[in-house]
Design a protein around this motif. Structure first.
Motif, PDB file in Angstrom:
ATOM      1  N   VAL A  81       0.841  -1.205   0.000  1.00 11.04           N
ATOM      2  CA  VAL A  81       0.000   0.000   0.000  1.00 11.04           C
ATOM      3  C   VAL A  81       0.874   1.252   0.000  1.00 11.04           C
ATOM      4  CG1 VAL A  81      -1.804   1.286   1.200  1.00 11.04           C
ATOM      5  CG2 VAL A  81      -1.859  -1.225   1.187  1.00 11.04           C
ATOM      6  N   LEU A  82       1.919   1.245   0.808  1.00  7.73           N
ATOM      7  CA  LEU A  82       2.823   2.401   0.866  1.00  7.73           C
ATOM      8  C   LEU A  82       3.554   2.603  -0.458  1.00  7.73           C
ATOM      9  CD1 LEU A  82       4.172   1.813   4.479  1.00  7.73           C
ATOM     10  CD2 LEU A  82       2.960   3.869   3.704  1.00  7.73           C
ATOM     11  N   GLN A  83       3.893   1.509  -1.129  1.00 10.13           N
ATOM     12  CA  GLN A  83       4.509   1.622  -2.461  1.00 10.13           C
ATOM     13  C   GLN A  83       3.555   2.313  -3.428  1.00 10.13           C
ATOM     14  OE1 GLN A  83       6.200  -1.946  -4.237  1.00 10.13           O
ATOM     15  NE2 GLN A  83       6.662  -2.790  -2.204  1.00 10.13           N
ATOM     16  N   SER A  84       2.288   1.901  -3.375  1.00  5.27           N
ATOM     17  CA  SER A  84       1.308   2.471  -4.308  1.00  5.27           C
ATOM     18  C   SER A  84       1.095   3.962  -4.072  1.00  5.27           C
ATOM     19  CB  SER A  84      -0.033   1.721  -4.184  1.00  5.27           C
ATOM     20  OG  SER A  84      -0.640   1.972  -2.929  1.00  5.27           O
ATOM     21  N   ARG A  85       1.368   4.419  -2.854  1.00  2.00           N
ATOM     22  CA  ARG A  85       1.204   5.847  -2.528  1.00  2.00           C
ATOM     23  C   ARG A  85       2.501   6.634  -2.735  1.00  2.00           C
ATOM     24  NH1 ARG A  85      -2.384   5.764   3.096  1.00  2.00           N
ATOM     25  NH2 ARG A  85      -4.128   4.518   2.293  1.00  2.00           N
ATOM     26  N   ASN A 113       0.959   7.492   7.960  1.00  2.00           N
ATOM     27  CA  ASN A 113       1.640   7.280   9.242  1.00  2.00           C
ATOM     28  C   ASN A 113       1.190   5.980   9.911  1.00  2.00           C
ATOM     29  OD1 ASN A 113       3.170   9.591   9.053  1.00  2.00           O
ATOM     30  ND2 ASN A 113       1.688  10.870  10.156  1.00  2.00           N
ATOM     31  N   ALA A 114      -0.114   5.702   9.823  1.00  2.00           N
ATOM     32  CA  ALA A 114      -0.631   4.458  10.413  1.00  2.00           C
ATOM     33  C   ALA A 114      -0.090   3.239   9.670  1.00  2.00           C
ATOM     34  CB  ALA A 114      -2.158   4.463  10.389  1.00  2.00           C
ATOM     35  N   LEU A 115      -0.006   3.361   8.342  1.00  2.00           N
ATOM     36  CA  LEU A 115       0.527   2.248   7.551  1.00  2.00           C
ATOM     37  C   LEU A 115       2.001   1.991   7.881  1.00  2.00           C
ATOM     38  CD1 LEU A 115      -1.048   2.878   4.037  1.00  2.00           C
ATOM     39  CD2 LEU A 115      -1.291   0.794   5.404  1.00  2.00           C
ATOM     40  N   ILE A 116       2.757   3.068   8.025  1.00  2.00           N
ATOM     41  CA  ILE A 116       4.174   2.924   8.386  1.00  2.00           C
ATOM     42  C   ILE A 116       4.290   2.253   9.755  1.00  2.00           C
ATOM     43  CG2 ILE A 116       6.270   4.198   8.988  1.00  2.00           C
ATOM     44  CD1 ILE A 116       5.487   6.227   6.800  1.00  2.00           C
ATOM     45  N   ALA A 117       3.401   2.637  10.669  1.00  2.00           N
ATOM     46  CA  ALA A 117       3.417   2.015  12.000  1.00  2.00           C
ATOM     47  C   ALA A 117       3.105   0.523  11.911  1.00  2.00           C
ATOM     48  CB  ALA A 117       2.420   2.726  12.921  1.00  2.00           C
TER      49      ALA A 117
END
Length: 430
Positions: free
Chosen positions: A176-180, A207-211
């Protein structure tokens, strides 16, 4: 902040390796308490045993479904942990998926394969949990496993499932973070399994995804390090010891028992006294059989530490199945417990493996049929321990059932188990 993370990682890694190394050296010390024995003959056959029994799990395939599931868990867990190499480098260097830019498309394929294996490992562990706790399989309900041994198996299976879930969660958040286009999250091809779970995390902020991703990453690696240090205290040490145990397996025919040259010499002297008169005097008194672990061989103690506690030996044992006191699985567990106790104690504790751990009743229930040896998936030989301890009882303590003593007396006097002199042996013909 990144420096602090790297330092914490290095400290955790170093501590885990140090503790693991100390425990491994302790186990090695305990195994070497046994007497020496040479097991380096027929190397080609020994390598074949290692490949077929340890790597190939040949004996497990007597039950194909269980064998396939076990192979998924065993091979999958080992292969997935190749990914730990990247995690360690990332943790020490402060990078993220350091191999991805160099491997290109291959990286996505590799992680995809790891994810499939992760599902197979989690599924296999779930089935094994059900087999142990719901299906009421007899060998898993045995009183041999009461207490810690039963919990140990469940802890390991639950831990493996948790590690696989964390691995997939980490990858899902990463996708998900890659897609963003989040910073430091390198673009890769879609991962084969976790990419299907991305909608579950799509509503979270960056930030929540990174966490979530960092939390799963840390829990996964700390879980692996904890598993590494739990392993030497667990029956799952067979993951490592199955390999040397298969290599050093006894290659003699199953029914062949080990003779003692000292006993053969005494018999020869009894039959030919003139040889005894000319024999050189010896200052050492021969010791027959085994009373404690120092009298067993290092291979016997390696067997004890390699035991998987699966119970296949006891399930095949006629003495166990007819309600006798003997359980080959328990013989191995008690031998390991005694080795641990002797290894911990610096002074004599006035205990012995015989009687304080293993009773005479257990030893005499054995029929010497070798069923336990034949069934063991990792070439453990409970019978060899039983025979050595029974030899001690008979030859060092003159302790044997009356029926045995009558047979011994007949063999000594009449050279046969029956109470007939050799001259009268053919009297039944007339």
């Amino acid at each position: 902040m990144q420096i602090v993370s790297q330092l914490l990682f290095v400290v955790a890694l170093a501590a885990a390796i140090y503790v693991f190394s100390r425990r491994v050296m302790g186990i090695r010390r305990n195994i070497l308490l046994g007497r020496d024995v040479a097991l380096n003959d027929q190397p080609a056959l020994r390598w074949k045993n290692l490949l077929l029994l340890a790597f190939g799990q040949k004996k497990m395939f007597r039950n194909p479904l269980v064998a396939v599931l076990h192979f998924f868990v065993y091979a999958g867990f080992l292969i997935i942990n190749l990914e730990i190499l990247e995690i360690i480098i990332d943790g020490v260097a402060g990078t993220h998926r350091i191999f991805a830019p160099f491997m290109g498309v291959v990286y996505g394929v590799l992680i995809g394969c790891f994810e499939i294996l992760a599902l197979l490992v989690a599924g296999g562990c779930l089935v094994f949990l059900l087999r142990r706790n719901v299906m009421k399989i007899r060998r898993f309900l045995s009183k041999d496993l009461n207490g810690w041994p039963r919990s140990d198996a469940n802890y390991i299976l639950i831990t493996e499932i948790a590690l696989m879930v964390l691995f997939l969660t980490m990858n899902t958040a990463d996708q998900v973070l890659q897609s963003r286009g989040a910073a430091h999250y390198i673009q890769t091809d879609p991962f084969w399994i976790s990419s299907h779970f991305t909608p579950l995390l799509a509503g979270l902020s960056d930030n929540a995804l990174i966490a979530v991703e960092r939390g799963a990453w840390w829990l996964h690696i700390l879980g692996v390090l904890a598993f590494l240090n739990y392993l030497p205290f667990s029956k799952h040490l067979h993951i490592i010891l199955a390999f040397p145990n298969a290599y050093y397996a006894d290659l003699r025919p199953k029914g062949k028992m080990e003779n003692m040259p000292a006993i053969q010499q005494e018999v020869l002297y009894a039959m030919q006294p003139e040889l005894a008169a000319s024999a050189p005097a010896s200052d050492t008194v021969p010791k027959f059989g085994a009373k404690d672990i120092q009298d067993l061989t290092w291979k016997n103690l390696l067997d004890a530490y390699a035991c998987t506690e699966c119970g296949r030996c006891s399930a095949a044992c006629p003495a166990t199945q007819t309600g006798k006191a003997l359980s080959p699985r328990l013989i191995m567990m008690k031998t390991r417990d005694r080795a641990e106790e002797v290894g911990r104690n610096k002074e004599a504790d006035n205990k012995t493996l015989l009687r304080d751990y293993i009773t005479e009743e257990e030893l005499r229930a054995c029929t010497s049929c070798n069923a336990c040896v034949e069934e063991c998936p990792v070439s453990i030989n409970p019978l060899h321990i039983i025979l050595q301890m029974r030899r001690h009882l008979v030859m060092e303590e003159s302790s044997a059932p009356q029926e045995w003593n009558m047979m011994f007396s007949n063999i000594e006097n009449n050279m046969a188990p029956w109470k007939f002199s050799p001259d009268d042996r053919d009297a039944w013909i007339h």
